[in-house]
Design a protein around this motif. Structure first.
Motif, PDB file in Angstrom:
ATOM      1  N   GLY A 472       0.788  -1.217   0.000  1.00  0.00           N
ATOM      2  CA  GLY A 472       0.000   0.000   0.000  1.00  0.00           C
ATOM      3  C   GLY A 472       0.820   1.267   0.000  1.00  0.00           C
ATOM      4  N   LEU A 473       2.091   1.152   0.381  1.00  0.00           N
ATOM      5  CA  LEU A 473       2.983   2.304   0.371  1.00  0.00           C
ATOM      6  C   LEU A 473       3.900   2.301  -0.840  1.00  0.00           C
ATOM      7  N   ARG A 474       3.891   1.194  -1.590  1.00  0.00           N
ATOM      8  CA  ARG A 474       4.759   1.070  -2.766  1.00  0.00           C
ATOM      9  C   ARG A 474       4.051   1.527  -4.038  1.00  0.00           C
ATOM     10  N   GLY A 475       2.727   1.372  -4.073  1.00  0.00           N
ATOM     11  CA  GLY A 475       1.962   1.764  -5.246  1.00  0.00           C
ATOM     12  C   GLY A 475       0.472   1.646  -4.975  1.00  0.00           C
ATOM     13  N   LYS A 476      -0.325   1.866  -5.991  1.00  0.00           N
ATOM     14  CA  LYS A 476      -1.776   1.753  -5.842  1.00  0.00           C
ATOM     15  C   LYS A 476      -2.148   0.278  -5.665  1.00  0.00           C
ATOM     16  N   VAL A 477      -3.147   0.000  -4.855  1.00  0.00           N
ATOM     17  CA  VAL A 477      -3.600  -1.366  -4.616  1.00  0.00           C
ATOM     18  C   VAL A 477      -5.100  -1.419  -4.871  1.00  0.00           C
ATOM     19  N   VAL A 478      -5.526  -2.319  -5.743  1.00  0.00           N
ATOM     20  CA  VAL A 478      -6.946  -2.493  -6.012  1.00  0.00           C
ATOM     21  C   VAL A 478      -7.288  -3.976  -5.931  1.00  0.00           C
ATOM     22  N   VAL A 479      -8.506  -4.249  -5.517  1.00  0.00           N
ATOM     23  CA  VAL A 479      -9.021  -5.611  -5.437  1.00  0.00           C
ATOM     24  C   VAL A 479     -10.067  -5.765  -6.531  1.00  0.00           C
ATOM     25  N   ARG A 480     -10.024  -6.889  -7.229  1.00  0.00           N
ATOM     26  CA  ARG A 480     -11.017  -7.164  -8.262  1.00  0.00           C
ATOM     27  C   ARG A 480     -11.699  -8.487  -7.967  1.00  0.00           C
ATOM     28  N   SER A 481     -12.974  -8.556  -8.321  1.00  0.00           N
ATOM     29  CA  SER A 481     -13.745  -9.764  -8.069  1.00  0.00           C
ATOM     30  C   SER A 481     -13.503 -10.788  -9.161  1.00  0.00           C
ATOM     31  N   LEU A 482     -13.144 -11.990  -8.753  1.00  0.00           N
ATOM     32  CA  LEU A 482     -12.945 -13.073  -9.708  1.00  0.00           C
ATOM     33  C   LEU A 482     -14.284 -13.595 -10.226  1.00  0.00           C
ATOM     34  N   ASP A 483     -15.349 -13.240  -9.528  1.00  0.00           N
ATOM     35  CA  ASP A 483     -16.656 -13.807  -9.836  1.00  0.00           C
ATOM     36  C   ASP A 483     -17.602 -12.778 -10.464  1.00  0.00           C
ATOM     37  N   ARG A 484     -17.023 -11.796 -11.158  1.00  0.00           N
ATOM     38  CA  ARG A 484     -17.870 -10.795 -11.785  1.00  0.00           C
ATOM     39  C   ARG A 484     -18.845 -11.449 -12.762  1.00  0.00           C
ATOM     40  N   LEU A 485     -20.016 -10.845 -12.861  1.00  0.00           N
ATOM     41  CA  LEU A 485     -21.068 -11.394 -13.717  1.00  0.00           C
ATOM     42  C   LEU A 485     -20.624 -11.418 -15.173  1.00  0.00           C
ATOM     43  N   ARG A 486     -20.865 -12.543 -15.869  1.00  0.00           N
ATOM     44  CA  ARG A 486     -20.407 -12.640 -17.258  1.00  0.00           C
ATOM     45  C   ARG A 486     -21.541 -12.836 -18.254  1.00  0.00           C
ATOM     46  N   PHE A 487     -22.183 -13.957 -18.246  1.00  0.00           N
ATOM     47  CA  PHE A 487     -23.013 -14.317 -19.381  1.00  0.00           C
ATOM     48  C   PHE A 487     -24.435 -13.763 -19.344  1.00  0.00           C
ATOM     49  N   ASP A 488     -25.044 -13.694 -18.191  1.00  0.00           N
ATOM     50  CA  ASP A 488     -26.458 -13.327 -18.140  1.00  0.00           C
ATOM     51  C   ASP A 488     -26.697 -11.953 -17.530  1.00  0.00           C
ATOM     52  N   GLY A 489     -25.681 -11.152 -17.379  1.00  0.00           N
ATOM     53  CA  GLY A 489     -25.867  -9.847 -16.769  1.00  0.00           C
ATOM     54  C   GLY A 489     -25.072  -8.781 -17.457  1.00  0.00           C
ATOM     55  N   LEU A 490     -24.411  -7.942 -16.664  1.00  0.00           N
ATOM     56  CA  LEU A 490     -23.672  -6.829 -17.227  1.00  0.00           C
ATOM     57  C   LEU A 490     -22.472  -7.299 -18.027  1.00  0.00           C
ATOM     58  N   ALA A 491     -22.224  -6.635 -19.125  1.00  0.00           N
ATOM     59  CA  ALA A 491     -21.083  -6.958 -19.961  1.00  0.00           C
ATOM     60  C   ALA A 491     -20.254  -5.702 -20.161  1.00  0.00           C
ATOM     61  N   TRP A 492     -19.284  -5.843 -21.047  1.00  0.00           N
ATOM     62  CA  TRP A 492     -18.268  -4.814 -21.202  1.00  0.00           C
ATOM     63  C   TRP A 492     -18.872  -3.444 -21.471  1.00  0.00           C
ATOM     64  N   ARG A 493     -19.785  -3.342 -22.424  1.00  0.00           N
ATOM     65  CA  ARG A 493     -20.363  -2.042 -22.757  1.00  0.00           C
ATOM     66  C   ARG A 493     -21.149  -1.455 -21.589  1.00  0.00           C
ATOM     67  N   ASP A 494     -21.875  -2.311 -20.870  1.00  0.00           N
ATOM     68  CA  ASP A 494     -22.646  -1.816 -19.730  1.00  0.00           C
ATOM     69  C   ASP A 494     -21.731  -1.210 -18.680  1.00  0.00           C
ATOM     70  N   TRP A 495     -20.607  -1.878 -18.450  1.00  0.00           N
ATOM     71  CA  TRP A 495     -19.675  -1.354 -17.464  1.00  0.00           C
ATOM     72  C   TRP A 495     -19.108  -0.021 -17.928  1.00  0.00           C
ATOM     73  N   GLN A 496     -18.803   0.097 -19.197  1.00  0.00           N
ATOM     74  CA  GLN A 496     -18.290   1.360 -19.715  1.00  0.00           C
ATOM     75  C   GLN A 496     -19.311   2.476 -19.545  1.00  0.00           C
ATOM     76  N   GLU A 497     -20.590   2.162 -19.763  1.00  0.00           N
ATOM     77  CA  GLU A 497     -21.625   3.173 -19.591  1.00  0.00           C
ATOM     78  C   GLU A 497     -21.713   3.633 -18.145  1.00  0.00           C
ATOM     79  N   ARG A 498     -21.565   2.698 -17.218  1.00  0.00           N
ATOM     80  CA  ARG A 498     -21.619   3.088 -15.797  1.00  0.00           C
ATOM     81  C   ARG A 498     -20.425   3.957 -15.432  1.00  0.00           C
ATOM     82  N   TRP A 499     -19.262   3.618 -15.947  1.00  0.00           N
ATOM     83  CA  TRP A 499     -18.087   4.448 -15.691  1.00  0.00           C
ATOM     84  C   TRP A 499     -18.288   5.838 -16.279  1.00  0.00           C
TER      85      TRP A 499
END
Length: 658
Positions: A472-499
């Motif tokens: 945490g003192l050496r650089g930025k630290v982020v956690v990502r979910s390995l179980d993000r929704l893939r096939f039946d929910g949000l996809a790449w474009r949806d995430w871009q729209e939210r961002w």
């Protein structure tokens, strides 16, 4: 059923796929499958189908043969091989294009729906299933047309427990498959056919996991002399339980680019160069990454070894060979670079490379001193069926261009040892970390449900690596979910729209603290919301049911109400929210609120990782109780590693983080 498409109405031929499909059908027949049990769909139709039933691979034939007739069959094994064009649509579904697809109507089959149907009770009579697919799984470009639904899929039932379905893909989710005309079609299919020929006469059907390993080895021998081999090939295998095992195939090296005398001259020029230490070599490799990739490096960096490997990499069209490019990037580090430039000029002339190409490479190699975004990514994946053991891998990437530097730790790791093993693998990767400022360095952790709240910002790789110290003192630290929704929910474009909504003018930030009433503007489609819930995860779940415009959730974590059976962080991921922040000690979240509210008003939430990094550094001089030292950030940004491990499922009781 064997499918091979060379021709499409919308162009983009894949020459050789139909011929490969015929070769695959012949192998099936030679292995004892009755010829009448083999259906061949191609585009175009074959001049000589060797007695096989041959149909055009268009929407009518595929719907009739694959979506109708096949479910009236009974057998021990159903094998589907498909070679042609493919894509991942805007909803994350994998599609395979048909012969009559055109630019006005991209006719296709929905592969994910087909695979689900084949796992249902309706297909139980088919027995064991093997699906091999030689097609791209690339995400659509921003200007790509929206794909139609695909030819109708018959209704099915929920998946049947124990359905035996194994799949082998030529590319991982989000990537392309490799096609080479000189190999007669797809590289994956060419390697598969060779490997199947080797198992002729052995147990039927062949073991798919073993077949995957054989294909990996064969691909590496097939493509070393082709310029397209500069891109690693990935074979992805899914077993009958859905577990994914991608294997990267780095092509075998070609013969040496340089004659023996030139190699000796280069060794002499570099022999007394004291400045060429490991740090310089790493920086040179990273700066030259677009000119020399791919190259796999070891823990002990040695200049002679690096040059030897680069010398055997294939030359790209209209480019200097990788070894000459590397020397050009190395020259600015030398006190007297003119001798190295002269050596490059001489060898380029011998190879027939124009002076203009050399001059352009020389200009590209000038040191600019610019820090590039650098990522160390650690993935911790659960081992199927064990519940609490994991495998690890780590990768080093800079500005989106990797040196194929990846370290795998496949020995099952108990949950109690995850931190120690992660620190060890990061320490090894740290040997290749280029010189970079902390705000340009990001440590990413892709973690499953049960580890999502790990205090990774406190972890410390061993002193043997160049990373060192608290992350945490050496650089930025982020956690990502390995179980993000893939096939039946949000996809790449949806995430871009939210961002995108996060940075829009007038975006509103909504704070909810155990409130039972919703503000009037909460349901407004005109505002982007930052949802904040301090402790009550059940209330948070209710908010998500109506907060379709929510883009961010802020949590104080872990919860004071530990008896809660609902986990807010998991709910945030399941709801498709790109960002969550929390304080790992459960302390007062008021400072976090102030920071996020301030950055939201300034439309600067995209810089949260940098701000958190600075707050942690400030905390080192403000005492151990300073909130900054425990700031954690869930940062599911679709622009970083968009492919996922598996569809999201509701966590079991054992998986919940409480």
């Amino acid at each position: 059923m064997v499918v091979g498409l060379d021709k499409y109405e919308f162009g983009a031929d894949r020459a050789g796929m139909a011929a490969q499909a015929l070769a695959f059908a012949r192998w099936l027949r030679d292995s004892g499958v009755p010829q009448d049990n083999i259906v061949l769909l191609t585009s175009p139709l074959l001049d000589d189908s060797d007695g096989f039933r041959n149909f055009m691979a268009n929407s009518a034939s595929v719907q009739d043969k694959l979506h109708r007739a096949v479910f009236g069959l009974e057998g021990d094994v159903f094998w589907l091989h498909w070679g042609g064009h493919g894509m991942v649509d805007e909803a994350g579904q994998r599609r395979l294009f048909l012969e009559d697809a055109n630019r006005d109507d991209f006719r296709n089959i929905n592969l994910d729906r087909l695979l689900a149907l084949l796992q249902s009770q309706r297909a139980r009579a088919l027995g064991r299933q093997i699906i091999t697919v030689d097609a791209c799984q690339k995400f659509p470009g921003l200007k790509a047309p929206r794909l139609p639904d695909g030819i109708p899929v018959p209704p099915g039932n929920p998946p049947v427990a124990g359905a035996k379905q194994e799949t082998l893909f030529a590319s991982p989710y989000g990537a392309r498959a490799v096609h080479m005309s000189r190999l007669g079609g797809g590289v994956f299919t060419a390697a598969l056919l060779d490997c199947l020929a080797d198992v002729h006469g052995t147990a039927w059907p062949p073991d798919v996991r073993t077949l995957r390993n054989a294909v990996k080895g064969r691909v590496g021998k097939m493509v070393p002399d082709d310029p397209d081999a500069a891109h690693p090939i990935v074979v992805e295998y899914r077993d009958q339980d859905g577990n994914r095992e991608p294997v990267t195939v780095v092509p075998a090296p070609t013969s040496s680019t340089l004659p023996t005398q030139s190699r000796a001259e280069l060794s002499t020029l570099l022999a007394d160069a004291a400045v060429i230490g490991p740090a310089t070599i790493v920086d040179t490799l990273w700066r030259a990454v677009h000119a020399v990739s791919p190259i796999s490096v070891d823990d002990a960096i040695d200049l002679t070894t690096i040059i030897d490997r680069l010398d055997r990499l294939p030359r790209r069209p209209r480019r200097l060979p990788p070894v000459l490019s590397f020397v050009e990037y190395l020259a600015p580090h030398m006190a007297e670079p003119r001798e190295l430039h002269a050596w490059v000029d001489s060898n380029a002339e011998e190879l027939g490379i124009s002076a203009a190409v050399v001059e352009q490479a020389r200009a590209d190699a000038i040191l600019d001193g610019t820090d590039a975004a650098t990522f160390i990514t650690v993935k911790v994946e659960p081992v199927a069926g064990t519940g609490d053991t994991f495998t690890l891998n780590a990768a080093l990437e800079r500005d989106g261009a990797a040196l194929t530097l990846r370290l795998d730790d496949r020995c099952p790791c108990p949950a109690a040892e995850v931190r120690e093993r992660c620190e060890a693998i990061m320490s090894r990767v740290g040997n290749f970390l280029p010189t970079v400022r902390g705000d340009a360095l990001t440590f990413e952790f892709l973690l499953p449900w049960s580890l999502l709240n790990a205090a990774v910002h406190h972890w410390r790789p061993g002193s043997g690596g160049a990373v060192g110290g608290q992350l945490g003192l050496r650089g930025k630290v982020v956690v990502r979910s390995l179980d993000r929704l893939r096939f039946d929910g949000l996809a790449w474009r949806d995430w871009q729209e939210r961002w995108k909504r996060l940075s829009e003018e007038g975006a509103q930030i909504l704070f909810l603290h155990n409130s039972s009433a919703l503000p009037q503007y909460y349901d407004s489609a005109e505002a982007a919301h930052l949802v904040v819930e301090q402790h009550n995860a059940e209330t948070l779940a209710d908010r998500f049911l109506v907060a379709e415009e929510a883009v961010c959730v802020m949590l104080s974590y872990p919860y004071e109400r530990v008896e809660s059976t609902v986990d807010g962080l998991q709910l945030a991921v399941a709801a498709g929210l790109p960002v969550a922040v929390w304080c790992g000690t459960g302390c007062d979240s008021a400072p976090l609120k102030a920071i996020v509210e301030e950055m939201g008003k300034a439309r600067g939430l995209a810089r949260l990782p940098e701000r958190f990094y600075q707050e942690r550094r400030d905390a080192t001089t403000a005492g151990t109780e300073h909130y900054g030292r425990d700031m954690t950030l869930l940062w599911d940004d679709p622009r970083r590693i968009p492919e996922l491990t598996a569809p999201l499922t509701v966590p079991t009781t054992e998986d919940r983080v409480t």
